[in-house]
Design an enzyme around this catalytic site. Structure first.
Site, PDB file in Angstrom:
ATOM      1  N   CYS A  30       0.848  -1.190   0.000  1.00 52.65           N
ATOM      2  CA  CYS A  30       0.000   0.000   0.000  1.00 52.65           C
ATOM      3  C   CYS A  30       0.885   1.243   0.000  1.00 52.65           C
ATOM      4  CB  CYS A  30      -0.854   0.007   1.254  1.00 52.65           C
ATOM      5  SG  CYS A  30      -1.768  -1.519   1.498  1.00 52.65           S
ATOM      6  N   ARG A  72       1.643   1.349  -6.156  1.00 57.51           N
ATOM      7  CA  ARG A  72       1.862   0.379  -5.059  1.00 57.51           C
ATOM      8  C   ARG A  72       0.593  -0.392  -4.728  1.00 57.51           C
ATOM      9  NH1 ARG A  72       6.503   2.062  -1.882  1.00 57.51           N
ATOM     10  NH2 ARG A  72       5.650   0.993  -0.079  1.00 57.51           N
ATOM     11  N   TRP A 103      -3.563  -2.022  -1.360  1.00 57.15           N
ATOM     12  CA  TRP A 103      -3.533  -3.308  -2.057  1.00 57.15           C
ATOM     13  C   TRP A 103      -3.966  -4.310  -1.013  1.00 57.15           C
ATOM     14  CZ3 TRP A 103      -0.437  -7.899  -1.719  1.00 57.15           C
ATOM     15  CH2 TRP A 103      -0.653  -8.792  -2.783  1.00 57.15           C
ATOM     16  N   ASN A 141       0.649   0.046   6.031  1.00 59.70           N
ATOM     17  CA  ASN A 141       1.142  -0.799   4.941  1.00 59.70           C
ATOM     18  C   ASN A 141       1.844  -1.982   5.597  1.00 59.70           C
ATOM     19  OD1 ASN A 141       2.181  -1.923   2.603  1.00 59.70           O
ATOM     20  ND2 ASN A 141       3.977  -0.590   2.590  1.00 59.70           N
ATOM     21  N   GLY A 142       1.380  -3.191   5.288  1.00 63.45           N
ATOM     22  CA  GLY A 142       2.017  -4.390   5.855  1.00 63.45           C
ATOM     23  C   GLY A 142       0.947  -5.359   6.333  1.00 63.45           C
ATOM     24  N   GLU A 150       9.790 -15.012 -19.130  1.00 60.79           N
ATOM     25  CA  GLU A 150       9.529 -13.575 -18.937  1.00 60.79           C
ATOM     26  C   GLU A 150       8.507 -13.080 -19.947  1.00 60.79           C
ATOM     27  OE1 GLU A 150       9.765 -11.292 -16.958  1.00 60.79           O
ATOM     28  OE2 GLU A 150       9.771  -9.409 -18.071  1.00 60.79           O
ATOM     29  N   LYS A 194       5.055 -11.329 -18.746  1.00 53.53           N
ATOM     30  CA  LYS A 194       4.659  -9.990 -19.221  1.00 53.53           C
ATOM     31  C   LYS A 194       3.262 -10.043 -19.817  1.00 53.53           C
ATOM     32  CE  LYS A 194       7.027  -7.333 -17.766  1.00 53.53           C
ATOM     33  NZ  LYS A 194       7.645  -8.221 -16.873  1.00 53.53           N
ATOM     34  N   GLU A 197       0.522 -10.773 -17.039  1.00 57.89           N
ATOM     35  CA  GLU A 197       0.269  -9.795 -15.982  1.00 57.89           C
ATOM     36  C   GLU A 197      -0.378  -8.523 -16.497  1.00 57.89           C
ATOM     37  OE1 GLU A 197       3.612  -8.220 -13.848  1.00 57.89           O
ATOM     38  OE2 GLU A 197       4.950  -8.518 -15.530  1.00 57.89           O
ATOM     39  N   HIS A 231       7.331 -33.148 -24.262  1.00 60.05           N
ATOM     40  CA  HIS A 231       7.110 -34.048 -23.111  1.00 60.05           C
ATOM     41  C   HIS A 231       5.781 -33.749 -22.435  1.00 60.05           C
ATOM     42  CE1 HIS A 231      11.129 -35.614 -23.566  1.00 60.05           C
ATOM     43  NE2 HIS A 231      11.569 -34.370 -23.693  1.00 60.05           N
ATOM     44  N   LYS A 269       3.166  -2.847  -7.504  1.00 57.77           N
ATOM     45  CA  LYS A 269       4.517  -2.727  -8.037  1.00 57.77           C
ATOM     46  C   LYS A 269       5.518  -3.505  -7.188  1.00 57.77           C
ATOM     47  CE  LYS A 269       7.796  -1.456 -10.699  1.00 57.77           C
ATOM     48  NZ  LYS A 269       7.919  -2.135 -11.997  1.00 57.77           N
TER      49      LYS A 269
HETATM   50  C1  AGP Z   1       7.413  -7.836 -12.918  1.00 54.55           C
HETATM   51  O1  AGP Z   1       6.855  -7.571 -14.207  1.00 54.55           O
HETATM   52  C2  AGP Z   1       6.376  -8.165 -11.926  1.00 54.55           C
HETATM   53  N1  AGP Z   1       5.569  -7.005 -11.728  1.00 54.55           N
HETATM   54  C3  AGP Z   1       6.853  -8.806 -10.648  1.00 54.55           C
HETATM   55  O2  AGP Z   1       7.070 -10.157 -10.975  1.00 54.55           O
HETATM   56  C4  AGP Z   1       8.154  -8.283  -9.986  1.00 54.55           C
HETATM   57  O3  AGP Z   1       9.251  -8.567 -10.816  1.00 54.55           O
HETATM   58  C5  AGP Z   1       8.344  -9.025  -8.658  1.00 54.55           C
HETATM   59  O4  AGP Z   1       7.246  -8.720  -7.834  1.00 54.55           O
HETATM   60  C6  AGP Z   1       9.653  -8.658  -7.944  1.00 54.55           C
HETATM   61  O5  AGP Z   1       9.615  -7.293  -7.596  1.00 54.55           O
HETATM   62  P1  AGP Z   1      11.005  -6.625  -7.130  1.00 54.55           P
HETATM   63  O6  AGP Z   1      11.940  -6.685  -8.313  1.00 54.55           O
HETATM   64  O7  AGP Z   1      10.653  -5.217  -6.729  1.00 54.55           O
HETATM   65  O8  AGP Z   1      11.537  -7.429  -5.970  1.00 54.55           O
END
Ligand code: AGP
Length: 608
Positions: free
Chosen positions: A2, A27, A74, A98-99, A480, A484, A487, A503, A603
């Site tokens: 958050c 965030r 969040w 936050n937490g 990756e 991408k 997400e 396989h 994020k």
């Molecule tokens: C990346 O596209 C994602 N949003 C997510 O996987 C991110 O890489 C992951 O949460 C790690 O975050 P960080 O690099 O801030 O530790």
């Protein structure tokens, strides 16, 4: 995670609380709220969803004052709806958090037995009631706040308003970041310096267990023992302008385009201009002497670690164990008893799983290195050395420039380690470094595939499922590419080792299934071509990401060939990420998703 903002000022604060909150929306954006304290006690406004909804509520029913707090959420405990939105209030107390308060259930039961009535399903609300409980026992505001913090277990960054007209912000952090900002005739608290950038760049970072009483012209910081301490006031390196979209449609689009300069800054920081040899700084001894490496991260950062494994093992001859942070410390890993070095790759430096894994390795006696984009972050403060990625603020939730900068740092680390250990001659080291020096130009050239990726995107946008495949260093790139796409488009996508499809997963290939293959020319391209023929024979729609020479080999399988420049040395996986980013971006653009702030994501995930 958050976002938290607080302001105590000689002017009204509502508008700027919202401005600060907007910079933290990356965030989390499940709900938002604001509380101000003025002569008539504490006033509060909240709204589900994004901050614009809160702005509409304030337009209809404004509140203001010269001291206030605000929050964008969040959701961890409790649905992402209005009643669970922060700030939470109890009597003359309002808090934003936050937490995760891990002992909120027993605290809630204890307070309920004492007559406290809870209005939400959240863990956070218990903080407001606990402060009010201590106020009811005739404690002053600061004592009540500190007594509450004493009782909390888990992770928290919390800011509170206490009393009827007390122009004071109360703040504390444990496991989640919190900064105090110094303005002219006003003071601030925020989840990070970026939120406060429009108001001030002079900040101090609260340390683990710190609490702060922030008044209009002063702050009193106490450490976890309650002793008054002085924390260094720094000038935050984030300029407000760096965080604007400029003439791009989205932060993600802007950040994809920033990769040439981000790579240039990052590579230059590790290059000795005199000797043209790597500069590894404080990390050098921990790499030079390591008998084994452990590389731990989450999400895209973990995929960067996975690419790095090939490079450290291939060039420096050191065994590298990679793992996702949320699994690593629960599997009782067999860690080296001596000369073990652990790398923690993280854009935010606040990811709870990665932070916890780093602490686990610290306790196990490993030397720890953070590969980080945030040098003032929690991970930065607790590792033995950091290797910075100089990507600049990355606001889009989907990581792009931070990922390629992480790869550049890992490439430099592997070359530097190999050179320090003599497994790379000086000449070969310089050849590798000269290749990395071409990254900005290669990235600039790779950006020219943008229009082609936009033209191909409808293939992905209309498919019920897509595959991304690659071999060797391009296998993590396949993962990756799938991540991408998933997400930011919410479409199912699988990343697979190209040789592994047969396989089992090849059963999913049917007529028109998109298969994106990442295969610039290397020793494995022939084998990858065979795997592509296997899926093409079953009706797959192949999209190839390769170079000129590779294009020749793919032309019988597809006409959708994205041709990248020739990529020397270790530059291949770094540059190949760019078309993957564009493919995801334009697919999401076509589908109309909120691609800078995709649903359910944040994020940086600062809860385990
Ligand atoms: C990346 O596209 C994602 N949003 C997510 O996987 C991110 O890489 C992951 O949460 C790690 O975050 P960080 O690099 O801030 O530790």
């Amino acid at each position: 995670m958050c976002g938290i903002v607080g302001i105590v000022s000689n002017q009204s604060v509502s508008k700027r609380l919202i401005e600060g909150l907007t910079r933290l929306e990356y965030r989390g954006y499940d709900s938002a709220g604001i509380a101000v304290i003025n002569g008539q006690g504490i006033k509060r406004r909240r709204a589900p969803g994004k901050i614009i909804n809160l702005q509409h509520v304030l337009d209809d029913s404004p509140i203001d004052g010269t001291c206030g707090i605000a929050h964008t959420r969040w959701a961890t405990h409790g649905k992402p709806n209005m009643e669970n939105a922060h700030p939470h209030q109890a009597g003359n107390v309002a808090i934003v958090h936050n937490g995760i308060i891990e002992n909120f259930k027993p605290l809630r039961e204890e307070l309920a037995r004492k007559g406290h009535v809870f209005a939400t399903q959240t863990d956070s609300e218990v903080i407001a009631h606990l402060i009010q409980y201590f106020l009811d026992k005739a404690m002053d505001e600061e004592s009540a706040f500190l007594a509450c913090v004493e009782r909390l277990e888990g992770a928290y960054a919390v800011a509170a308003l206490i009393g009827k007209d007390n122009q004071t912000l109360f703040a504390a952090r444990h496991g989640s970041p919190l900064v105090v900002g110094f303005g002219e005739g006003e003071m601030f608290v925020g989840s990070d310096a970026f939120a406060l950038a429009p108001f001030t760049k002079r900040v101090l970072y609260l340390e683990e267990g710190d609490s702060a009483v922030v008044k209009i012209d002063d702050v009193c910081v106490r450490d976890k023992s309650g002793e008054e301490v002085t924390r260094e006031i720094m000038t935050a390196s984030i300029s407000a302008v760096m965080a604007e979209k400029g003439n791009y449609r989205h932060f993600m689009e802007k950040e994809i385009h920033e990769q040439p300069e981000a790579l240039a800054r990052t590579i230059a920081a590790y290059m000795d201009p005199e000797t043209n040899l790597p500069l590894l700084g404080d990390a050098a001894p921990f790499l030079r002497d390591a008998e084994r490496l452990v590389a731990i991260a989450c999400g895209t950062a973990y995929l960067a670690a996975s690419v790095g494994k090939y490079w450290f093992e291939g060039l420096a001859g050191v065994h590298v164990e990679t793992d996702i942070a949320s699994e690593f410390r629960y599997r009782t890993p067999a860690l080296p008893k001596k000369n073990g070095t652990a790398l923690f790759i993280s854009q935010s430096g606040e990811t709870a799983d990665t932070l916890a894994a780093m602490r686990y390795c610290n306790r196990a006696g490993l030397d720890t290195i953070g590969v980080l984009n945030a040098p003032e972050s929690s991970i930065a403060r607790e590792t033995n050395a950091i290797m910075r990625t100089l990507a600049g603020p990355e606001i889009g939730v989907a990581s792009t420039k931070a990922f390629t900068a992480q790869l550049a740092v890992l490439a430099m680390g592997a070359i530097g380690m190999a050179h320090l250990r003599g497994s790379l001659s000086q000449a070969d080291t310089q050849i590798h470094l000269m290749a990395l020096e071409t990254l900005p130009e290669l990235a600039q050239q790779a950006l020219t595939v943008k229009a082609q990726c936009e033209a191909i995107a409808p293939i992905l946008a209309t498919a019920k499922q897509s595959f991304f495949i690659g071999r060797g260093v391009y296998y993590p790139l396949a993962l990756e590419g799938a991540l991408k796409l998933k997400e930011i488009t919410y479409l199912p996508a699988e990343g697979y080792a190209a040789g592994e499809l047969k396989h089992g997963p090849i059963a999913l290939i049917e007529d028109g299934t998109p298969v994106v293959v990442i295969a610039p020319t290397d020793a494995l391209i022939e084998k990858t071509i065979s795997n592509v023929e296997e899926v093409a024979a079953r009706g797959a729609k192949v999209i190839a990401i390769t170079d000129e020479a590779g294009a020749e080999q793919f032309k019988d399988s597809t006409k959708d060939i994205i041709i990248l420049p020739d990529m020397p040395g270790l530059t291949g996986p770094i540059i190949s990420a760019i078309p993957l980013q564009f493919l995801a971006y334009f697919t999401a653009l076509k589908l109309g998703t909120n691609l800078d702030q995709p649903r359910n994501l944040a994020k940086s995930v600062t809860v385990e």
